[in-house]
Motif scaffolding. Sequence first.
Motif, short mmCIF file in Angstrom:
data_model
loop_
_atom_site.label_atom_id
_atom_site.label_comp_id
_atom_site.label_asym_id
_atom_site.label_seq_id
_atom_site.Cartn_x
_atom_site.Cartn_y
_atom_site.Cartn_z
N VAL A 33 0.84 -1.20 0.00
CA VAL A 33 0.00 0.00 0.00
C VAL A 33 0.87 1.25 0.00
O VAL A 33 0.63 2.21 -0.75
N HIS A 34 1.90 1.24 0.85
CA HIS A 34 2.78 2.40 0.98
C HIS A 34 3.48 2.72 -0.35
O HIS A 34 3.49 3.87 -0.80
N VAL A 35 4.04 1.70 -0.97
CA VAL A 35 4.74 1.90 -2.25
C VAL A 35 3.76 2.36 -3.33
O VAL A 35 4.03 3.29 -4.10
N ALA A 36 2.61 1.70 -3.39
CA ALA A 36 1.63 2.03 -4.43
C ALA A 36 1.11 3.46 -4.28
O ALA A 36 0.94 4.18 -5.27
N ASN A 37 0.87 3.89 -3.04
CA ASN A 37 0.38 5.25 -2.83
C ASN A 37 1.43 6.29 -3.21
O ASN A 37 1.09 7.37 -3.72
N LYS A 84 -5.63 3.10 -6.42
CA LYS A 84 -5.20 2.77 -5.06
C LYS A 84 -5.35 1.26 -4.82
O LYS A 84 -6.28 0.64 -5.32
N VAL A 85 -4.43 0.72 -4.05
CA VAL A 85 -4.47 -0.70 -3.72
C VAL A 85 -5.54 -0.95 -2.66
O VAL A 85 -5.64 -0.21 -1.68
N ARG A 116 -2.92 2.37 7.35
CA ARG A 116 -2.82 2.02 5.93
C ARG A 116 -3.91 1.03 5.50
O ARG A 116 -4.20 0.91 4.32
N MET A 117 -4.50 0.36 6.48
CA MET A 117 -5.61 -0.54 6.17
C MET A 117 -6.96 0.16 6.28
O MET A 117 -8.00 -0.48 6.18
N GLY A 118 -6.94 1.48 6.51
CA GLY A 118 -8.17 2.25 6.47
C GLY A 118 -8.77 2.63 7.81
O GLY A 118 -9.86 3.20 7.86
#
Length: 451
Positions: free
Chosen positions: A61-65, A75-76, A187-189
């Motif tokens: 998630v961090h890399v994709a964002n 967004k993943v 990061r998981m919302g």
Amino acid sequence: MGNLKFDVFVIGSGIAGQKVAEKCVKEGKKVAIAENKVLGGVCSNRGCDPKKVLLGPTEVVHVANRLLHKGISEKVKTNWKDVMQYKKEFTDPVPDDTEEKLKDLGITLFNESPYFIDENTLFVSGQEVKADKIVIATGLIPRKLEVEGGQFTKTSEDFLSLEELPKDIIFIGGGYIGMEFAHMSARMGTKVTVIQHGNLPLTIFEKEMVQFIVKASEDLGIKFIFNAELEKIEATDTAKTVHYKVEDTKGSCKANIIFNTSGRVPSIEKLKLENANVDHGDNGIKVNAYLQSISNQNVYACGDVADNAVPLTPFSGREGKIVAYNILNGNSKEADFPVIPTVAFTLPNIASVGLSEEKAKEKYDEINVICKDASSFYNAKRVNEKIYAFKTITDKKSGKILGAHLVGPEAGEIINLFSMAIYNNMTVDQIKDMVFTYPTWSSDIGSMFTE
């Protein structure tokens, strides 16, 4: 079973206790292990290993964002239940695999916590058990939250077994565990609040580096309440509320669940150490250089429960081997602690090895300190990372590297190279003479000693 007698009785089945038991039984000793939870200890079942598994998807998630609209178009999406199921692939086999391994070695197992009757005797499984040497390797447990309503909080173990991730979480304490779980949850919302007694989290690290982590955390949506004094915690069917005071101002915040991440303490309260004349303090069992109790020569302590221990898995195994050696050969091997790297798996990581600036000034006449924001370095720019920084400390006279403190995407890996450099007494010139593959994060090391 009748009255039992062992050469070595180990309390705790984590890496430290296992190492003692394995080495002693292989040398012909009659050995037992007692464990009051599942076999395998904290790290494998409910600590660093499952935590790192949960970290994996949030790294994606961090890399994709960071690269959103720079090659990544959407967004993943994450799924907590899938992550937890994947975690269980690692943790579920541990107890049975550990039991099979220990039984195959001929080690007797007790599935409960013993307590001391006297200096050589334990009470376990409804009977007295004697042992020539008793090894305490019980590790650490969450610190109790001494505040009204503290019973309404959950622990890190509970976090690692959550069926669903709630919409709101409060973490009381911004140490390693609190900050790592806060980053994962956000990061998981999940909406995350961290309540911290002092004015910064992660106080073991250099404050300049921690400030970068605070910035990264706030950018992620994590809310901090610093310098907070807890007053009480209230619970209803739908939410829990933390009441606190900052200076003279009272405040409160609500969440679906509250985690006590205020620290961990030695797991010794059920052992009745007073019966065995085993001295202990807030940091655990008091031991000498051989990891032997200073007050009862029949008792050793290793891993996190020893008062000179470093709460890191590699050291637990190392200490277990030392205790086994001293039991088998007489006290002839002292516990040695080489340079110790450490990392908090926030994203980006924060990592440290060697001396802090404060300690370096105490030990050396003149030092060089370079502290820089490295977000302009190519490696940070190519992955669109805004948080990348370092602080290096060297002895001005010899050029020897004394300490390194990093914040960055791969700080947890890069710090190991600094650890090797410090362990081998390398100088800045020697580091700069080395050739690293380019462009890699490690290739930035030479530039971290340039004004």
